[in-house]
Write a protein that holds these residues in place. Structure first.
Motif, PDB file in Angstrom:
ATOM      1  N   SER A 121       1.109   0.413   9.776  1.00  0.00           N
ATOM      2  CA  SER A 121       2.509  -0.025   9.724  1.00  0.00           C
ATOM      3  C   SER A 121       2.904  -0.073   8.258  1.00  0.00           C
ATOM      4  O   SER A 121       2.067  -0.285   7.381  1.00  0.00           O
ATOM      5  N   GLU A 177      -4.161  -0.334  -0.750  1.00  0.00           N
ATOM      6  CA  GLU A 177      -3.259  -1.237  -0.026  1.00  0.00           C
ATOM      7  C   GLU A 177      -4.117  -2.108   0.897  1.00  0.00           C
ATOM      8  O   GLU A 177      -4.688  -1.614   1.879  1.00  0.00           O
ATOM      9  N   GLU A 215      -4.909  -4.480   3.749  1.00  0.00           N
ATOM     10  CA  GLU A 215      -4.134  -4.765   4.965  1.00  0.00           C
ATOM     11  C   GLU A 215      -4.995  -5.364   6.077  1.00  0.00           C
ATOM     12  O   GLU A 215      -6.070  -4.839   6.390  1.00  0.00           O
ATOM     13  N   ASP A 234      -5.502   0.937   2.977  1.00  0.00           N
ATOM     14  CA  ASP A 234      -4.646   2.110   3.203  1.00  0.00           C
ATOM     15  C   ASP A 234      -4.414   2.772   1.838  1.00  0.00           C
ATOM     16  O   ASP A 234      -3.355   2.634   1.240  1.00  0.00           O
ATOM     17  N   LYS A 236      -0.686   9.631   2.519  1.00  0.00           N
ATOM     18  CA  LYS A 236      -1.454   8.618   3.252  1.00  0.00           C
ATOM     19  C   LYS A 236      -2.737   9.129   3.898  1.00  0.00           C
ATOM     20  O   LYS A 236      -3.668   8.358   4.080  1.00  0.00           O
ATOM     21  N   GLY A 239       0.168  -3.272   7.141  1.00  0.00           N
ATOM     22  CA  GLY A 239       1.048  -3.186   5.971  1.00  0.00           C
ATOM     23  C   GLY A 239       0.544  -4.038   4.823  1.00  0.00           C
ATOM     24  O   GLY A 239      -0.191  -5.005   5.010  1.00  0.00           O
ATOM     25  N   THR A 240       0.971  -3.647   3.625  1.00  0.00           N
ATOM     26  CA  THR A 240       0.527  -4.377   2.438  1.00  0.00           C
ATOM     27  C   THR A 240       1.607  -5.303   1.897  1.00  0.00           C
ATOM     28  O   THR A 240       2.785  -4.957   1.902  1.00  0.00           O
TER      29      THR A 240
HETATM   30 MG    MG Z   1       0.103   0.537   3.775  1.00  0.00          MG
END
Ligand code: MG
Ligand code: DO4
Length: 280
Positions: free
Chosen positions: A72, A135, A137, A156, A174, A246-247
């Motif tokens: 995400s 990242e 997460e 991530d 990514k 998500g970060t």
């Molecule tokens: Mg991320």
């Protein structure tokens, strides 16, 4: 309770004791309804042994087999602001703002098992990128019925210059070899993870700390169930799936990962995921 995948078998850590499961198939082991209670029941009939701690130390693998890894994005205010800034020349300010507030979250495909590394293994940065970041997460393990049955630490790893140049380049920013790290275990509990749990990112260069920051999960804009509901809305996962959430930690713009950097991500109750950036 923590579940570790090792090349010598699946180790369960519970209340300071270590057990070796009789299971031999990781997908069948983790993808079960009421995982916590099933594993609790199994270890009642097993003999604990501290030798299994050595399996974790010497034979640990990433806690994944037949799952896809999804992610995400823009789930924390800090992430939204960073994306708007990095993509402003590409006209990107507006859509990151909009996705942050929209009912539908940003969810993207991150990695197949072959692109994932575990604790102690090397992560990579792309040869064609000059601006790369980890990242940190919280990563969910969701079973095939859509229940969040465990949590792990995820990295991530991302190329910010490629992502910022054009949002259509996101898959290249990514997804590439060793761009995803997961581990060291799957933390399984009979209750949801504490929203006050802290995620900490530390980066070491030549043995010195060059970055350190923490954030609590309660800073996330969306609920974990909300993210899962969008991922599972039109996708079936026969072995369950992993979802990075998500970060909320983004190093200052002057920072980029270098070969040899050691990245350590710790999440309360789950553990520490440690990886070194390998040569390009
Ligand atoms: Mg991320
Ligand atoms: O929109 C780009 C990706 C954002 C992301 O990966 C994150 O917020 O963690």
């Amino acid at each position: 309770m923590k579940l570790y995948k090792t090349s010598k078998g699946f180790v369960v850590e519970d209340e300071g004791k270590y057990y070796l499961s009789k299971h031999t198939n990781w997908d069948e082991f983790i993808n079960r309804e009421n995982l916590y209670f099933e594993v609790k029941r199994e270890i009642q009939n097993l003999k604990p042994d501290f030798d299994y701690l050595n399996y974790i130390k010497d034979y640990l693998q990433a806690p994944i087999a037949g799952q896809e890894v999804w992610a995400s994005g823009v789930t924390y205010l800090r992430s939204k602001n960073a994306r708007m800034e990095e993509s402003k020349d590409a006209g990107g300010g507006d859509f990151y703002d909009r996705v942050y507030d929209a009912p539908r979250p940003e969810i993207f495909f991150k990695a197949t098992v072959g692109r994932v590394v575990g604790n102690g293994e090397n992560i990579r940065i792309r040869k064609d990128s000059k601006w790369n970041v980890p990242e940190p997460e919280l990563t969910l393990f969701i079973n095939s019925s859509g229940q969040i049955s465990g949590y792990t630490v995820g990295n991530d790893v991302s190329s910010r210059d490629i992502e910022g140049e054009n949002p259509l380049y996101l898959p290249q920013a990514k997804s590439y070899d060793k761009s995803a790290a997961l581990g060291p275990c799957i933390f399984v509990s009979d209750e949801p993870i504490d929203p006050q749990s802290k995620i900490t990112l530390e980066i070491f260069r030549g043995g010195n700390a060059v970055f350190s920051q923490s954030i609590e999960l309660n800073q996330m804009k969306r609920t974990l169930k909300e993210l899962v509901s969008y991922l599972y809305a039109e996708c079936t996962f026969v072995n369950g799936s992993f979802l990075m959430t998500g970060t909320g930690i983004i190093p200052e713009d002057s920072f980029s990962l270098q070969v040899g950097d050691k990245v350590e991500i710790t999440i309360d109750n789950i553990g520490k995921l440690s990886n070194t950036v390998e040569t390009k």
